[in-house]
Motif scaffolding. Structure first.
Motif, PDB file in Angstrom:
ATOM      1  N   ALA A  32       0.829  -1.209   0.000  1.00 48.78           N
ATOM      2  CA  ALA A  32       0.000   0.000   0.000  1.00 48.78           C
ATOM      3  C   ALA A  32       0.862   1.257   0.000  1.00 48.78           C
ATOM      4  O   ALA A  32       0.510   2.259  -0.627  1.00 48.78           O
ATOM      5  CB  ALA A  32      -0.952  -0.006   1.201  1.00 48.78           C
ATOM      6  N   GLY A  42      -2.591   5.317  -1.245  1.00 39.09           N
ATOM      7  CA  GLY A  42      -2.619   3.866  -1.378  1.00 39.09           C
ATOM      8  C   GLY A  42      -3.245   3.273  -0.134  1.00 39.09           C
ATOM      9  O   GLY A  42      -3.166   3.852   0.947  1.00 39.09           O
ATOM     10  N   GLY A  43      -3.874   2.128  -0.280  1.00 42.81           N
ATOM     11  CA  GLY A  43      -4.509   1.516   0.876  1.00 42.81           C
ATOM     12  C   GLY A  43      -4.703   0.030   0.709  1.00 42.81           C
ATOM     13  O   GLY A  43      -4.523  -0.530  -0.365  1.00 42.81           O
ATOM     14  N   ASN A  44      -5.097  -0.601   1.812  1.00 42.23           N
ATOM     15  CA  ASN A  44      -5.360  -2.034   1.811  1.00 42.23           C
ATOM     16  C   ASN A  44      -6.728  -2.378   2.404  1.00 42.23           C
ATOM     17  O   ASN A  44      -6.992  -3.521   2.734  1.00 42.23           O
ATOM     18  CB  ASN A  44      -4.254  -2.781   2.559  1.00 42.23           C
TER      19      ASN A  44
END
Length: 175
Positions: A32, A42-44
């Motif tokens: 991420a 960004g991410g999860n």
């Protein structure tokens, strides 16, 4: 369209990153982070990373929760869709080197979708580079901090979120 909650905090993007995560989702996610370095955010699903172009000037992070989906902001430099699950209902705005900058309570635990937008990234980076060239060997820490605070166009990240469903049940199995 009703605004249910709004909070803003200042955070220092140590290692050029500010993170937003559920209070129980404290593990770092390098995939991420790499996505944030490429795409600003960004991410999860449990963790969002916001990537700044500088590492010393505080950035403003605003979290807004709405009662229904919102259109992307027209005045932003950029935006992207995000999803964030918070089983605790508490979001942490984190700084890698300095720890949490703030905690914010969501209206309720759950999965929130929305968009992250940003403004002032390039202007803040340009000011930062200009400011670094001004610093001389005999400058005090207080003088340098004042230079950081004099940024005429602060960097801003905004998360516009709305509730979509209950969080996934916690996995109670022992690993």
């Amino acid at each position: 369209m009703t605004l249910l909650m709004q909070g803003t905090t200042l955070a220092r993007p140590s290692h050029r990153l500010v993170e937003v995560y559920d209070a129980d989702a404290y593990l770092t996610d390098s995939t991420a982070i790499a996505a944030a370095e490429r795409n600003v955010v960004g991410g999860n699903g449990y963790h969002l990373y916001l990537f700044s172009l500088q590492s010393d000037l505080e950035v403003a992070v605003t979290v807004r929760v709405w009662d229904e989906p919102q259109p992307p902001p027209g005045e932003a430099e950029g935006f992207t869709a995000v999803s964030l699950e918070s089983g605790t209902g508490i979001l942490v705005i984190g700084q890698f080197t300095f720890g949490p900058a703030a905690e914010m309570s969501l209206p309720r635990p759950g999965v929130y979708e929305g968009h992250a937008s940003w403004a002032g990234r390039i202007a803040a980076a340009e000011y930062y580079e200009h400011a670094l060239r001004q610093i001389e060997d005999d400058w005090s820490t207080a003088l340098i901090q004042q230079l950081w605070h004099d940024n005429p166009q602060p960097e801003q990240y905004t998360l516009d979120l709305w509730y979509v469903r209950e969080p996934e049940p916690a996995d109670d199995e022992d690993d």
